[in-house]
Design an enzyme around this catalytic site. Sequence first.
Site, short mmCIF file in Angstrom:
data_model
loop_
_atom_site.label_atom_id
_atom_site.label_comp_id
_atom_site.label_asym_id
_atom_site.label_seq_id
_atom_site.Cartn_x
_atom_site.Cartn_y
_atom_site.Cartn_z
N LYS A 16 0.76 4.47 6.90
CA LYS A 16 0.19 5.29 5.83
C LYS A 16 0.82 6.68 5.90
O LYS A 16 1.58 7.00 6.81
CB LYS A 16 -1.33 5.42 5.97
CG LYS A 16 -2.10 4.11 5.97
CD LYS A 16 -2.13 3.42 4.64
CE LYS A 16 -2.95 2.12 4.70
NZ LYS A 16 -2.85 1.35 3.44
N SER A 59 0.80 -1.23 0.00
CA SER A 59 0.00 0.00 0.00
C SER A 59 0.83 1.27 0.00
O SER A 59 0.32 2.34 -0.35
CB SER A 59 -0.94 0.01 1.22
OG SER A 59 -0.21 0.20 2.42
#
Length: 284
Positions: free
Chosen positions: A123, A62
Amino acid sequence: METTPSDEAVPAGQENEAPAAAMAAEPKSEWRDLGVFLLKLAAIVFFVRSFIFSPFVIPSESMMPRLLIGDYLFITKWNYGYSRHSLPWSLPLIPGRLFGGTPTRGDVVVFKAPPTNNTDWIKRVIGLPGDTVQMVGGQLIVNGKAVPKQKIADFTLPITPNFTKCQINFQTVENGQPVCRIPRFRETLDNGKSYDVLDQGLKPQDDTQIFTVPAGHVFLMGDNRDNSTDSRFSHEEGGIEFVPLENLEGKAVVSFWSTDGNANWFLPWTWFTAARWSRIGEGF
């Protein structure tokens, strides 16, 4: 005539009792000393991992291209304050949030992922409390302004055990080795922070509603925009929605190891041939 201790008589049959007792005591003392040492070592490790820095390994795609599966990095723990999630296993020893700080847009953070708060994710911070965030046709918009997005050279990555999910239209062969070539762009936030993102074409998550970040929360996204389940997704969709600041565990600062997955524990030389040396020492 006075007798010295060495001259004192020892009752018959007790000549070897003192040495035997000393020998029996020595093993007990050694085990006790070892136990004390291990307890001190555990306390030091607990303190360092909780309050100073901690290692983290990348488990997913990701955050490509900056982070790959098999990258190992250090995070610093003091940047955003401390909460129960700063401690190993989220031990409930810290009430609320102490010495709290707000991250900067563009920071890469490790956090406990809502709603379960029991898994570590990583993230990039895109929205701060009070910000609005939206995606329109793959274009990131923060507080009503489009974030500059510039096309740069494609990102190429060899297909290895640590990276096998490459869309067929991005697969190619270079120097006899299968590689994945993905369109790459550089985004620059209003604070001057630049980073690279991957865009594999229009996906449903490239068009979203306007999200308004509530107080005490942040909006997080993965750099691999089409392969990141992040704040754009609801909990029902497997996403994290807005992330409470107290869930932040630390800030990513440097990569200290990277492997492409070809290493074999029983073949020590492969630990080195599988290493991605150029990625070691990269900062954020």
